[in-house]
Design an enzyme around this catalytic site. Structure first.
Site, PDB file in Angstrom:
ATOM      1  N   ARG A   1       0.865  -1.194   0.000  1.00  0.00           N
ATOM      2  CA  ARG A   1       0.000   0.000   0.000  1.00  0.00           C
ATOM      3  C   ARG A   1       0.892   1.232   0.000  1.00  0.00           C
ATOM      4  O   ARG A   1       1.794   1.336   0.832  1.00  0.00           O
ATOM      5  CB  ARG A   1      -0.912   0.034   1.226  1.00  0.00           C
TER       6      ARG A   1
ATOM      7  N   HIS B   1      -7.521   0.724  -6.201  1.00  0.00           N
ATOM      8  CA  HIS B   1      -7.724  -0.017  -4.951  1.00  0.00           C
ATOM      9  C   HIS B   1      -8.479  -1.315  -5.289  1.00  0.00           C
ATOM     10  O   HIS B   1      -9.638  -1.486  -4.907  1.00  0.00           O
ATOM     11  CB  HIS B   1      -8.509   0.851  -3.964  1.00  0.00           C
TER      12      HIS B   1
ATOM     13  N   GLN C   1     -10.495  -3.669  -2.786  1.00  0.00           N
ATOM     14  CA  GLN C   1     -11.738  -3.072  -2.277  1.00  0.00           C
ATOM     15  C   GLN C   1     -12.913  -3.391  -3.217  1.00  0.00           C
ATOM     16  O   GLN C   1     -14.024  -3.657  -2.770  1.00  0.00           O
ATOM     17  CB  GLN C   1     -11.554  -1.557  -2.148  1.00  0.00           C
TER      18      GLN C   1
ATOM     19  N   ASP D   1     -16.851   8.131  -1.246  1.00  0.00           N
ATOM     20  CA  ASP D   1     -15.556   7.963  -0.571  1.00  0.00           C
ATOM     21  C   ASP D   1     -15.189   9.330   0.007  1.00  0.00           C
ATOM     22  O   ASP D   1     -15.824  10.346  -0.314  1.00  0.00           O
ATOM     23  CB  ASP D   1     -14.518   7.503  -1.620  1.00  0.00           C
TER      24      ASP D   1
ATOM     25  N   CYS E   1     -16.227   2.675   1.048  1.00  0.00           N
ATOM     26  CA  CYS E   1     -15.076   1.815   1.346  1.00  0.00           C
ATOM     27  C   CYS E   1     -14.619   1.962   2.798  1.00  0.00           C
ATOM     28  O   CYS E   1     -14.005   1.055   3.349  1.00  0.00           O
ATOM     29  CB  CYS E   1     -13.931   2.111   0.391  1.00  0.00           C
TER      30      CYS E   1
ATOM     31  N   ARG F   1     -14.062  -7.458   2.940  1.00  0.00           N
ATOM     32  CA  ARG F   1     -12.657  -7.205   2.585  1.00  0.00           C
ATOM     33  C   ARG F   1     -11.811  -8.438   2.905  1.00  0.00           C
ATOM     34  O   ARG F   1     -10.935  -8.827   2.146  1.00  0.00           O
ATOM     35  CB  ARG F   1     -12.096  -6.008   3.365  1.00  0.00           C
TER      36      ARG F   1
HETATM   37  N1  NVA Z   1      -9.584   7.395  -1.476  1.00  0.00           N
HETATM   38  C1  NVA Z   1      -9.242   6.939  -0.153  1.00  0.00           C
HETATM   39  C2  NVA Z   1      -9.569   5.483   0.001  1.00  0.00           C
HETATM   40  C3  NVA Z   1      -9.306   4.921   1.366  1.00  0.00           C
HETATM   41  C4  NVA Z   1      -9.659   3.469   1.475  1.00  0.00           C
HETATM   42  C5  NVA Z   1      -7.754   7.200   0.099  1.00  0.00           C
HETATM   43  O1  NVA Z   1      -6.945   6.939  -0.790  1.00  0.00           O
HETATM   44  O2  NVA Z   1      -7.434   7.693   1.189  1.00  0.00           O
HETATM   45  N1   CP Z   2     -11.194   0.648   2.807  1.00  0.00           N
HETATM   46  C1   CP Z   2      -9.914   0.584   3.208  1.00  0.00           C
HETATM   47  O1   CP Z   2      -8.982   0.314   2.433  1.00  0.00           O
HETATM   48  O2   CP Z   2      -9.727   0.809   4.534  1.00  0.00           O
HETATM   49  P1   CP Z   2      -8.326   0.949   5.282  1.00  0.00           P
HETATM   50  O3   CP Z   2      -7.696   2.228   4.798  1.00  0.00           O
HETATM   51  O4   CP Z   2      -8.676   0.975   6.738  1.00  0.00           O
HETATM   52  O5   CP Z   2      -7.468  -0.232   4.916  1.00  0.00           O
END
Ligand code: NVA
Ligand code: CP
Length: 329
Positions: free
Chosen positions: A106, A133, A136, A229, A270, A315
């Site tokens: 990540r 992502h 997800q 989101d 998400c 998830r």
């Molecule tokens: N768009 C958000 C998704 C988090 C799961 C981010 O990248 O922070």
């Molecule tokens: N939805 C998601 O990816 O959550 P986290 O950032 O908690 O992993």
């Protein structure tokens, strides 16, 4: 279906049949987990979990998923490794690839996870980049299929910031699996035209469609799923909050919006979500701008239309399926 040895970097790399196979596998693992049936068929294997951004769901899903499959895990947090600072991605890939059977990443640019995959020699899984992502989306599709019994032909509306990881990946997933995808937001937040074009190609094959609109009423009429989101994603500067609040407030998911949709419409997110003042950032925004909720109202989030916690549980089952399929469980 044999996905052994494959990376999982974006759903663009997977055919609709392969995605549906992963959803079946996840549903099967979910039944096993709920029935208490052991499925530790990957005993003796180990996976590395690299997180250059924070996480609750994704990290826990990889850890629990790996442990249920019998595997060991090593978590590398945003500050506790040499990655990127003292050691290049290429070198890191070769080191970790010699010790582990699979690597989750990540972080920031998609090119980083792609470089990791190029040199690791073991499957690499994208646990979120700025652009995509993909794990997800599997959870989202499993949740939708559980609700409606099907995916094809459903009307899916994404509201808010549609040009980042979630908007991009949902558009890919929906167009591959035959859903009608609408991005409803101010035009500067539409997904990039190149990706839209690619997804229009997928939709042509699957029977889906892609619509981009600024008109909320038009977008949500007849919708089966409304998704949003956060307005500011991890890694973006704090300075953009003001502009996002101003430009995206018309695209907040409220009960009025839900009531314009189909009677059976569900709400997905998400997570994490800013729907009340229960977070540090939420309280700071409240102090500065006087608002209590952002991309979704607390009323919608807590309503019987919301499936966000079913989605969060999924998830784990879907991430487990990705690891199992690519490691050949
Ligand atoms: N768009 C958000 C998704 C988090 C799961 C981010 O990248 O922070
Ligand atoms: N939805 C998601 O990816 O959550 P986290 O950032 O908690 O992993």
């Amino acid at each position: 279906m044999n996905l052994k040895g494959r990376n999982f970097l974006t759903l663009k790399d997977f055919s609709p049949e392969e995605i549906r196979y992963l959803l079946e596998l996840a549903a099967d693992y979910k039944r096993k987990k709920h029935d208490g049936v052991m499925h530790d068929t990957l005993r003796g294997k180990n996976v590395a979990l690299i997180f250059e951004k924070t996480s609750t769901r994704t990290r826990c899903s990889f850890e629990i998923g790996a442990h249920d499959l019998g595997m060991g895990t090593t978590y590398l947090d945003p500050s506790g490794s040499q990655i990127g600072k003292k050691e290049s991605i290429k070198d890191t890939a070769r080191v970790l690839g010699s010790m582990f059977d699979g690597i989750e990443y990540r972080g920031f640019g998609q090119e980083i996870v792609e470089e990791l995959a190029r040199y690791a020699g073991v499957p690499v899984w994208n646990g979120l980049t700025n652009e995509y992502h993909p794990t997800q989306i599997l959870a989202d599709m499993l949740t939708i299929r559980e609700e409606f019994g099907t995916l094809e032909g459903l009307r899916f509306v994404y509201m808010g910031d549609a040009r980042y990881n979630m908007g991009n990946s949902l558009m890919i997933g929906c167009s591959k699996l035959g859903l009608h995808f609408t991005a409803c937001t101010e035009s500067k937040y539409f997904p990039n035209p190149e990706l839209v074009k690619i997804c229009e190609g997928y939709a042509k094959e699957s029977g889906g469609t892609i619509t981009l609109t600024e008109n909320v009423e038009e977008a949500v009429k007849g919708a089966n799923i409304i998704y949003t989101d956060v307005w500011v994603s991890m890694g973006e500067p704090d300075e953009v909050w003001e502009e996002r609040i101003r430009e995206l407030t018309p695209y907040r998911v409220t009960m009025d919006v839900m009531n314009m949709a189909d009677d059976n419409c569900i709400f997905l997110h998400c997570l994490p979500a800013f729907h009340d003042l229960g977070t540090g950032i939420g309280r700071k925004i409240h102090e500065k701008y006087g608002i209590n909720e952002m991309e979704v109202t607390d009323e919608v989030f807590e309503s019987d239309k919301s499936r966000v916690f079913e989605e969060a549980e999924n998830r784990m089952h879907t991430i487990k399926a990705v690891m199992a399929a690519t490691l050949g469980a």
